[in-house]
Design a protein around this motif. Structure first.
Motif, short mmCIF file in Angstrom:
data_model
loop_
_atom_site.label_atom_id
_atom_site.label_comp_id
_atom_site.label_asym_id
_atom_site.label_seq_id
_atom_site.Cartn_x
_atom_site.Cartn_y
_atom_site.Cartn_z
N LEU A 21 -13.40 1.10 -10.73
CA LEU A 21 -13.14 0.00 -11.07
C LEU A 21 -13.83 -1.11 -10.37
O LEU A 21 -14.78 -0.93 -9.26
N ASP A 22 -13.74 -2.35 -11.00
CA ASP A 22 -15.39 -3.30 -10.93
C ASP A 22 -15.03 -4.14 -9.59
O ASP A 22 -15.94 -4.01 -8.67
N LYS A 23 -13.48 -4.29 -9.74
CA LYS A 23 -13.10 -4.70 -8.75
C LYS A 23 -11.16 -4.20 -8.50
O LYS A 23 -11.07 -4.19 -9.49
N PHE A 24 -11.31 -4.18 -7.30
CA PHE A 24 -9.84 -4.03 -6.53
C PHE A 24 -8.87 -4.52 -7.49
O PHE A 24 -9.34 -6.05 -6.44
N PRO A 25 -7.52 -5.03 -7.67
CA PRO A 25 -7.22 -5.12 -7.92
C PRO A 25 -6.52 -5.58 -6.38
O PRO A 25 -6.52 -5.08 -5.33
N GLU A 26 -5.07 -6.58 -6.20
CA GLU A 26 -3.95 -7.02 -4.97
C GLU A 26 -3.67 -5.39 -4.61
O GLU A 26 -3.71 -5.88 -4.08
N GLU A 27 -2.78 -5.21 -5.53
CA GLU A 27 -1.99 -3.79 -5.30
C GLU A 27 -2.66 -3.53 -6.13
O GLU A 27 -2.91 -3.16 -7.39
N ILE A 28 -2.50 -1.60 -4.86
CA ILE A 28 -2.17 -0.94 -5.78
C ILE A 28 -1.13 0.33 -5.62
O ILE A 28 -1.33 0.53 -3.85
N LEU A 29 -0.51 0.33 -6.22
CA LEU A 29 0.42 1.42 -5.60
C LEU A 29 0.53 3.07 -6.82
O LEU A 29 0.68 2.84 -8.40
N LEU A 30 0.12 3.85 -5.77
CA LEU A 30 -0.39 4.95 -6.97
C LEU A 30 0.49 6.41 -6.22
O LEU A 30 0.85 6.60 -5.37
N HIS A 31 1.91 6.76 -7.07
CA HIS A 31 2.37 8.32 -7.54
C HIS A 31 1.52 9.14 -7.62
O HIS A 31 0.73 8.64 -8.34
N TYR A 32 1.51 10.48 -6.74
CA TYR A 32 0.51 11.53 -7.15
C TYR A 32 -0.98 10.78 -6.58
O TYR A 32 -1.71 11.41 -8.00
N SER A 33 -1.01 10.38 -5.40
CA SER A 33 -2.51 10.46 -5.00
C SER A 33 -3.27 10.93 -4.22
O SER A 33 -4.33 10.71 -3.70
N ARG A 48 -2.65 -4.94 -0.82
CA ARG A 48 -1.19 -3.88 -0.65
C ARG A 48 -1.58 -2.43 -1.15
O ARG A 48 -2.00 -2.85 -2.50
N ILE A 49 -1.34 -1.95 -0.43
CA ILE A 49 -1.88 -0.82 -1.00
C ILE A 49 -0.49 0.17 -0.61
O ILE A 49 -0.31 0.89 0.40
N GLU A 50 -0.10 1.60 -2.04
CA GLU A 50 1.20 2.49 -1.29
C GLU A 50 0.44 3.81 -2.10
O GLU A 50 0.11 3.87 -3.12
N LEU A 51 0.69 4.84 -1.40
CA LEU A 51 -0.12 5.86 -1.84
C LEU A 51 1.00 7.37 -1.46
O LEU A 51 1.41 6.95 -0.63
N TRP A 52 1.56 7.81 -2.86
CA TRP A 52 2.25 8.85 -2.51
C TRP A 52 1.93 9.46 -3.16
O TRP A 52 1.07 10.13 -3.86
N GLY A 53 2.25 11.26 -2.09
CA GLY A 53 1.80 12.33 -3.02
C GLY A 53 0.34 12.74 -2.36
O GLY A 53 -0.59 13.28 -2.91
N SER A 54 -0.16 12.53 -1.10
CA SER A 54 -1.52 11.79 -0.48
C SER A 54 -2.20 12.85 -0.31
O SER A 54 -0.63 13.72 0.24
N LEU A 55 -3.64 13.63 0.36
CA LEU A 55 -3.56 14.55 1.37
C LEU A 55 -4.76 14.22 1.76
O LEU A 55 -5.61 14.45 1.82
N LEU A 56 -4.64 12.73 2.38
CA LEU A 56 -5.24 11.62 3.37
C LEU A 56 -4.87 13.00 4.59
O LEU A 56 -3.42 12.75 5.22
#
Length: 156
Positions: A21-33, A48-56
């Protein structure tokens, strides 16, 4: 990509995929992240950041929260939710062994409204005095929730 408002992605990608991304949007919602790394999270400027299926991992979360406590870091962040397959009850996050939650009365709910709420979070203060609310539940799926910025906090 130059997306400014919101990215919602329900698609699976290979683990070596990297979002550019050149610039992050206001919200990121990722499944299978599973491809979203700690480096990407540390660079993220979203509200807002939502990460589902993360490996963090716990170690990744600890790095994030130690950085987030510094003045001026993550100035836009209001809501972080991470469901990860790598969080456990072995390694500390900010010196706390998961699960992380408030255990004394009265019960408390911190909320930004809608589905952005946390039941019995612990208080996390930044160096500049900004207050955040953190909970990591290890029940069925390990889910970390973190809320910042003058939430509506109430005893229940």
């Amino acid at each position: 990509m130059n997306i400014t408002q919101k990215i919602v992605c329900l698609q699976k990608f290979p683990s070596n995929f990297r979002l550019k991304l050149d610039k992050f949007p206001e919200e990121i919602l990722l499944h299978y992240s599973c491809w979203f790394t700690i480096d990407q999270l540390l660079d993220c400027t979203c509200v807002r950041i939502e990460l589902w299926g993360s490996l963090l991992s716990n170690q990744d979360m600890d790095v994030f929260f130690r950085k987030s406590k510094k003045s001026g870091s993550f100035p836009n962040l209001c809501w972080l939710q991470i469901e990860s397959k790598k969080t456990d009850n072995k390694s500390p996050i900010l010196g706390m062994i998961p699960p992380i939650e408030r255990h004394h009365s009265p019960r408390m709910r911190a909320s930004l409204g809608g589905d952005s709420n946390i039941l019995n979070p612990v208080r996390v203060a930044k160096e500049d005095g900004t207050i955040g609310w953190l909970k990591l539940d290890l029940a069925t799926s390990s889910t970390l929730k973190f809320l910042v910025r003058n939430p509506i906090a109430s005893s229940i």
